[in-house]
Design a protein around this motif. Structure first.
Motif, PDB file in Angstrom:
ATOM      1  N   HIS C  50       2.122-127.078 -12.000  1.00  0.00           N
ATOM      2  CA  HIS C  50       2.401-128.436 -11.552  1.00  0.00           C
ATOM      3  C   HIS C  50       1.404-129.266 -12.356  1.00  0.00           C
ATOM      4  O   HIS C  50       0.251-129.444 -11.961  1.00  0.00           O
ATOM      5  CB  HIS C  50       2.141-128.532 -10.054  1.00  0.00           C
TER       6      HIS C  50
ATOM      7  N   PHE D   8       8.172-124.746  -7.775  1.00  0.00           N
ATOM      8  CA  PHE D   8       7.558-124.119  -8.953  1.00  0.00           C
ATOM      9  C   PHE D   8       7.603-122.602  -8.843  1.00  0.00           C
ATOM     10  O   PHE D   8       7.630-122.047  -7.743  1.00  0.00           O
ATOM     11  CB  PHE D   8       6.089-124.557  -9.090  1.00  0.00           C
ATOM     12  N   ALA D  73       5.414-131.678  -3.336  1.00  0.00           N
ATOM     13  CA  ALA D  73       5.635-130.384  -3.998  1.00  0.00           C
ATOM     14  C   ALA D  73       5.280-129.247  -3.051  1.00  0.00           C
ATOM     15  O   ALA D  73       4.345-129.352  -2.249  1.00  0.00           O
ATOM     16  CB  ALA D  73       4.803-130.263  -5.261  1.00  0.00           C
ATOM     17  N   ILE D  75       3.629-125.721  -2.932  1.00  0.00           N
ATOM     18  CA  ILE D  75       2.663-125.014  -3.784  1.00  0.00           C
ATOM     19  C   ILE D  75       2.509-123.585  -3.269  1.00  0.00           C
ATOM     20  O   ILE D  75       1.733-123.320  -2.344  1.00  0.00           O
ATOM     21  CB  ILE D  75       1.284-125.726  -3.775  1.00  0.00           C
TER      22      ILE D  75
END
Lengths: 81, 138, 138, 81
Positions: C50, D8, D73, D75
């Motif tokens: 990220h 991700f 986001a 994580i």
């Protein structure tokens, strides 16, 4: 017997020589060598009090008997690194 | 690998040689010539060794470190002669599968080197004085 | 200095930049791609981040290390994308007047990075399998 | 409200997408978002249980209220280094 002692760094500078010859009794130890060197080289005496000796590539203890067949060196406090 | 050299230390090669597929971590320590010590300005340092004994002591340190930690590579190189400001007088490199070992070995090697290896530093101060350093090692 | 890069990390430049006259010690840590983990063969690793958050976390780590230790230089660079065997995925460099600080800072930075910075590793095993690594950090 | 969550690494791979849209009540916290995401994306539920959330460039706590104006986001456990 007569012993040759290599000098380095501040000891070499104080004595003005790379090595000194010192008379000590046969079978003397390194403590006795330190005394004899200090008496012979007053400019070295303070540093000798803070130094060790080496035979060849190894440190010896003050009570070890001198082996005059080896290369003997005075090793002042080290400062490499 | 241990070495004494009168040339600048090739740290790039030391790190490259230590970067092997069996390793996961590489630690490099450099001792470099610092300009100010206790407020006094240094122009450069000069190093002298009892070369045969220093090489033997360095080899004993490498062997002891390899006994104690699972090292892939272990190198100690000390420069002799004049070392200008910010250049390395000593380089220690350790690599190992996991990072704790490389860190511990590199730290131990430089600490031991400063205690036992017969190498001496002469200060060349900016004011022109020179002085051999024979303090008790810290 | 912190950076993310898709290129091989220029560790020679990092060490040169950290070698300043105000420093007496430079410590470089490299995390490199290890061939075997728990007996299994790795062909290469791939890293994803990220990116915006990772850069912010790395900058916070650099600032925290500079607060805690008297550092002359402090750099953290992480590579992204594929990292072949024996090449560096991460480089940490710290320099300081005395060696204890550079060692402690470098060790702390890599330990913290592995705990907090949003970067992920994908194993590319020699047998062709791939696997994202989401173990609890150690 | 409808919240967009960036994905991700293993989360992105499991969902087959870089981001997901999730419906949560207004003023929901991140614990509630995790529940809603896990219900909507069963393939992600195990990893969500071990993940944290971030707003912009900072981690948030499970009890923090979602700010839908930020970039959110998921994580998963990190493995850089």
């Amino acid at each position: 017997m007569n012993v040759r002692v290599l000098l380095f760094a501040g000891a070499r500078e104080a004595a003005g020589a790379d090595a000194v010859q010192v008379d000590v009794p046969a079978d003397a130890d390194y403590a006795r060598l330190a005394e004899a060197m200090a008496a012979q080289q007053p400019a070295l005496s303070e540093l000798i009090g803070r130094s060790r000796f080496a035979e060849g590539t190894r440190y010896v203890a003050p009570g070890d008997t001198i082996d005059p067949s080896t290369e003997i060196a005075l090793i002042p406090p080290v400062s490499g690194g | 690998m241990i070495a004494l050299t009168h040339q600048p230390i090739d740290t790039t090669k030391l790190v490259a040689d230590a970067s092997q597929p069996a390793a996961g971590a590489v630690v490099l320590f450099l001792g470099i010539t610092r300009e100010f010590t206790a407020g006094r300005q240094t122009r450069e340092l000069a190093y002298e060794a009892h070369a045969a004994m220093a090489e033997a002591e360095l080899a004993r340190l490498e062997a002891a470190a390899r006994d104690r930690w699972p090292l892939v590579a272990c190198s100690i190189v000390h420069r002799l002669g004049e070392v200008p400001l910010a250049e390395a007088s000593v380089a220690v490199v350790a690599s190992s599968p996991h990072r704790a070992d490389a860190f511990e070995a590199a730290r131990w090697l430089i600490d031991e080197l400063k205690q036992t290896v017969p190498i001496w530093k002469q200060e060349h101060y900016a004011d022109g004085e020179t002085e051999w350093v024979h303090n008790q090692p810290t």
